[in-house]
Write a protein that holds these residues in place. Structure first.
Motif, PDB file in Angstrom:
ATOM      1  N   GLN A 166       0.677  -1.278   0.100  1.00  0.00           N
ATOM      2  CA  GLN A 166      -0.035  -0.090   0.155  1.00  0.00           C
ATOM      3  C   GLN A 166       0.947   1.255  -0.118  1.00  0.00           C
ATOM      4  O   GLN A 166       0.637   2.291  -0.726  1.00  0.00           O
ATOM      5  CB  GLN A 166      -0.862  -0.026   1.173  1.00  0.00           C
ATOM      6  CG  GLN A 166      -1.702   1.348   1.290  1.00  0.00           C
ATOM      7  CD  GLN A 166      -2.751   1.401   2.509  1.00  0.00           C
ATOM      8  OE1 GLN A 166      -3.209   0.114   2.902  1.00  0.00           O
ATOM      9  NE2 GLN A 166      -2.904   2.516   2.963  1.00  0.00           N
ATOM     10  N   LEU A 169       2.185   1.744  -3.444  1.00  0.00           N
ATOM     11  CA  LEU A 169       1.126   1.988  -4.422  1.00  0.00           C
ATOM     12  C   LEU A 169       0.595   3.309  -4.401  1.00  0.00           C
ATOM     13  O   LEU A 169       0.027   4.042  -5.302  1.00  0.00           O
ATOM     14  CB  LEU A 169      -0.056   0.939  -4.290  1.00  0.00           C
ATOM     15  CG  LEU A 169      -0.917   0.609  -5.518  1.00  0.00           C
ATOM     16  CD1 LEU A 169      -0.101   0.125  -6.631  1.00  0.00           C
ATOM     17  CD2 LEU A 169      -2.011  -0.452  -5.143  1.00  0.00           C
ATOM     18  N   GLU A 170       0.373   3.808  -3.174  1.00  0.00           N
ATOM     19  CA  GLU A 170       0.091   5.237  -2.703  1.00  0.00           C
ATOM     20  C   GLU A 170       0.707   6.094  -3.820  1.00  0.00           C
ATOM     21  O   GLU A 170       0.262   7.225  -4.255  1.00  0.00           O
ATOM     22  CB  GLU A 170       0.122   5.516  -1.519  1.00  0.00           C
ATOM     23  CG  GLU A 170      -1.231   4.977  -0.610  1.00  0.00           C
ATOM     24  CD  GLU A 170      -0.959   5.300   0.959  1.00  0.00           C
ATOM     25  OE1 GLU A 170      -2.031   4.855   1.363  1.00  0.00           O
ATOM     26  OE2 GLU A 170      -0.098   5.773   1.254  1.00  0.00           O
ATOM     27  N   CYS A 214       2.094  -5.713  -4.751  1.00  0.00           N
ATOM     28  CA  CYS A 214       1.054  -6.384  -3.875  1.00  0.00           C
ATOM     29  C   CYS A 214       1.417  -7.841  -3.731  1.00  0.00           C
ATOM     30  O   CYS A 214       0.576  -8.440  -3.107  1.00  0.00           O
ATOM     31  CB  CYS A 214      -0.308  -6.228  -4.652  1.00  0.00           C
ATOM     32  SG  CYS A 214      -0.938  -4.692  -4.944  1.00  0.00           S
ATOM     33  N   HIS A 257      -5.594  -0.330 -10.650  1.00  0.00           N
ATOM     34  CA  HIS A 257      -5.087  -0.407  -9.393  1.00  0.00           C
ATOM     35  C   HIS A 257      -5.423   0.583  -8.231  1.00  0.00           C
ATOM     36  O   HIS A 257      -5.239   0.254  -7.061  1.00  0.00           O
ATOM     37  CB  HIS A 257      -3.545  -0.071  -9.381  1.00  0.00           C
ATOM     38  CG  HIS A 257      -2.991  -1.323 -10.385  1.00  0.00           C
ATOM     39  ND1 HIS A 257      -2.728  -2.573 -10.048  1.00  0.00           N
ATOM     40  CD2 HIS A 257      -2.381  -1.119 -11.654  1.00  0.00           C
ATOM     41  CE1 HIS A 257      -2.133  -3.035 -11.008  1.00  0.00           C
ATOM     42  NE2 HIS A 257      -1.846  -2.265 -12.004  1.00  0.00           N
ATOM     43  N   LEU A 258      -6.157   1.600  -8.517  1.00  0.00           N
ATOM     44  CA  LEU A 258      -6.710   2.573  -7.631  1.00  0.00           C
ATOM     45  C   LEU A 258      -7.652   1.685  -6.446  1.00  0.00           C
ATOM     46  O   LEU A 258      -7.537   2.153  -5.282  1.00  0.00           O
ATOM     47  CB  LEU A 258      -7.326   3.610  -8.170  1.00  0.00           C
ATOM     48  CG  LEU A 258      -7.719   4.763  -7.400  1.00  0.00           C
ATOM     49  CD1 LEU A 258      -6.528   5.476  -6.836  1.00  0.00           C
ATOM     50  CD2 LEU A 258      -8.695   5.911  -8.059  1.00  0.00           C
ATOM     51  N   ARG A 260      -7.438  -0.988  -5.025  1.00  0.00           N
ATOM     52  CA  ARG A 260      -6.688  -1.710  -4.280  1.00  0.00           C
ATOM     53  C   ARG A 260      -6.225  -0.901  -2.956  1.00  0.00           C
ATOM     54  O   ARG A 260      -5.723  -1.511  -1.830  1.00  0.00           O
ATOM     55  CB  ARG A 260      -5.197  -2.357  -4.775  1.00  0.00           C
ATOM     56  CG  ARG A 260      -5.315  -3.128  -6.081  1.00  0.00           C
ATOM     57  CD  ARG A 260      -4.031  -3.636  -6.466  1.00  0.00           C
ATOM     58  NE  ARG A 260      -4.462  -4.621  -7.451  1.00  0.00           N
ATOM     59  CZ  ARG A 260      -3.252  -5.640  -7.871  1.00  0.00           C
ATOM     60  NH1 ARG A 260      -2.190  -5.611  -7.464  1.00  0.00           N
ATOM     61  NH2 ARG A 260      -3.517  -6.443  -8.921  1.00  0.00           N
ATOM     62  N   LEU A 261      -6.463   0.309  -3.152  1.00  0.00           N
ATOM     63  CA  LEU A 261      -6.073   1.300  -1.725  1.00  0.00           C
ATOM     64  C   LEU A 261      -7.436   1.475  -0.967  1.00  0.00           C
ATOM     65  O   LEU A 261      -8.520   1.446  -1.687  1.00  0.00           O
ATOM     66  CB  LEU A 261      -5.576   2.685  -2.501  1.00  0.00           C
ATOM     67  CG  LEU A 261      -4.333   2.372  -3.133  1.00  0.00           C
ATOM     68  CD1 LEU A 261      -4.069   4.096  -3.668  1.00  0.00           C
ATOM     69  CD2 LEU A 261      -3.161   2.211  -2.201  1.00  0.00           C
ATOM     70  N   SER A 265      -7.130   6.682   1.422  1.00  0.00           N
ATOM     71  CA  SER A 265      -5.859   6.804   0.508  1.00  0.00           C
ATOM     72  C   SER A 265      -6.398   7.372  -0.885  1.00  0.00           C
ATOM     73  O   SER A 265      -6.010   8.082  -1.362  1.00  0.00           O
ATOM     74  CB  SER A 265      -4.987   5.733   0.392  1.00  0.00           C
ATOM     75  OG  SER A 265      -4.519   5.239   1.398  1.00  0.00           O
ATOM     76  N   ARG A 266      -7.475   6.697  -1.067  1.00  0.00           N
ATOM     77  CA  ARG A 266      -7.920   6.958  -2.792  1.00  0.00           C
ATOM     78  C   ARG A 266      -8.523   8.485  -2.771  1.00  0.00           C
ATOM     79  O   ARG A 266      -8.290   9.304  -3.672  1.00  0.00           O
ATOM     80  CB  ARG A 266      -9.001   6.273  -3.026  1.00  0.00           C
ATOM     81  CG  ARG A 266      -8.721   4.762  -3.287  1.00  0.00           C
ATOM     82  CD  ARG A 266      -9.906   4.099  -4.070  1.00  0.00           C
ATOM     83  NE  ARG A 266     -11.158   3.809  -3.390  1.00  0.00           N
ATOM     84  CZ  ARG A 266     -11.420   3.038  -2.605  1.00  0.00           C
ATOM     85  NH1 ARG A 266     -10.614   1.980  -2.672  1.00  0.00           N
ATOM     86  NH2 ARG A 266     -12.663   3.164  -2.269  1.00  0.00           N
ATOM     87  N   VAL A 269      -4.989  10.240  -3.475  1.00  0.00           N
ATOM     88  CA  VAL A 269      -4.113   9.612  -4.436  1.00  0.00           C
ATOM     89  C   VAL A 269      -5.051   9.817  -5.849  1.00  0.00           C
ATOM     90  O   VAL A 269      -4.302  10.268  -6.883  1.00  0.00           O
ATOM     91  CB  VAL A 269      -3.875   8.110  -4.349  1.00  0.00           C
ATOM     92  CG1 VAL A 269      -3.239   7.451  -5.481  1.00  0.00           C
ATOM     93  CG2 VAL A 269      -3.216   7.921  -3.220  1.00  0.00           C
TER      94      VAL A 269
END
Length: 334
Positions: A166, A169-170, A214, A257-258, A260-261, A265-266, A269
């Motif tokens: 995470q 990915l952020e 991930c 992939h967004l 996955r957060l 966070s989204r 991000v």
């Protein structure tokens, strides 16, 4: 030359320097008409201790010119040359190379990039000190078409810490800050996540780093051992000329992939990622001569507000990306 597997090789050469024991690292080189660069690239590999490496060159060139250069290094490198004219996309060639790799860990080296002194020693150290990591990241030097250093490609990550997916990915969804020649990854992790999406001709590397993030722990090593070459005929430059497709390629990765957060966070991000896509499109337009696009790009960044702008500038590496290309253009070395 002949095929020794059922995977449909057109031709394979096993070259000098190979050892019987399992290599500690496989280097996959997807190649197409690489005569202009590949001699320097292979020379940079040969400058390192390569006895326990495996170098897999997958060449789709329609002529034998590139293969002839590769074969000249047969006595200096542990090479496997696989000639597959039917596999034009570099993503397809890379997936094949990773599938065939004998080592547990793999890295990618494009025909126009370089290894720098100390790469092999650093790779041994990274894998020994962080064996739990599925993905090892690092900064890379940026060089111009003549091999001169013009910048440094950093990752906005803390060094020598075990990072979760995470966390990476952020930052990664705002902008792909990972240079292809730098990472080392577990072969099993690559295969488990399906490898590169061959439909993503421009952002397949960004997508695979997000997928690998991930699959297990990630470690960033603040040590430059590779060089990424910027020049006017690279896919990064030529691909950005089709604005609609350029934008679409980036949007696919963010949208994929967004989710996955977590929602918390989204919230920050997503606006930064969408702004980054628009800025990248506008910078491509400015590179083509539309200087008004720079004003629009600045307005988009400012619209994020103070906190959002700081995060965007941290994760996008906008300054270093722009400055190195400007230097190359101003010196006629792009």
């Amino acid at each position: 030359m002949g095929s020794d597997r059922s995977t449909g090789f057109r031709a394979e050469t096993r070259a000098g320097g190979c050892v019987d024991e399992k290599p500690f690292l496989s280097v996959v080189m997807p190649v197409h008409e690489g005569a202009a660069w590949i001699d320097a690239t292979l020379d940079s590999l040969a400058a390192e201790p390569t006895g326990n490496l495996e170098i897999i060159v997958v060449d789709s060139s329609p002529t034998g010119t590139t293969a002839a250069i590769v074969e000249r290094f047969a006595h200096r490198l542990p090479l496997r040359l696989i000639q597959r004219r039917d596999l034009a996309p570099w993503q397809t060639k890379t997936n094949l190379g990773v599938e065939l790799a004998a080592a547990d860990h793999v890295c990618i080296l494009h025909q126009d990039d370089l290894w720098l002194p100390g790469r092999v020693e650093a790779a041994h150290r990274w894998l020994a000190t962080s064996p739990e990591a599925g993905l090892h990241l690092a900064p890379t030097a940026i060089i111009d078409r003549y091999g001169r250093r013009i910048g440094r490609w950093n990752c906005p990550l803390p060094a020598d810490e075990v990072l979760g997916g995470q966390f990476l990915l952020e930052r990664l969804l705002v902008q792909n800050f990972i240079s292809v020649p730098a990472p080392i990854f577990r072969r099993t992790a690559w295969l488990a996540c399906g490898g590169m999406d061959e439909k993503l001709w421009y952002t397949a590397d960004w997508d695979i780093w997000a997928k690998l993030a991930c699959t297990g722990p990630v470690v960033y090593h603040d040590e430059i051992t590779t060089a990424f070459r910027v020049h006017g005929s690279s896919l990064t430059v030529t691909g950005s000329r089709d604005v609609r497709e350029f934008r679409s390629q980036m949007q696919i990765v963010v949208e994929r992939h967004l989710s996955r957060l977590p929602a918390s966070s989204r919230r920050w991000v997503e606006p930064a990622a969408l702004a980054s896509i628009s800025v990248n499109v506008l910078l491509a337009a400015a590179s083509g001569g539309n200087l008004k696009a720079l004003v629009r790009a600045a307005c988009i960044v400012l619209s994020l507000g103070p906190i959002g702008m700081r995060r965007y500038l941290r994760d996008s590496r906008l300054r270093e990306r722009v400055i190195c290309r400007l230097r190359a253009k101003l010196t006629g070395a792009f």
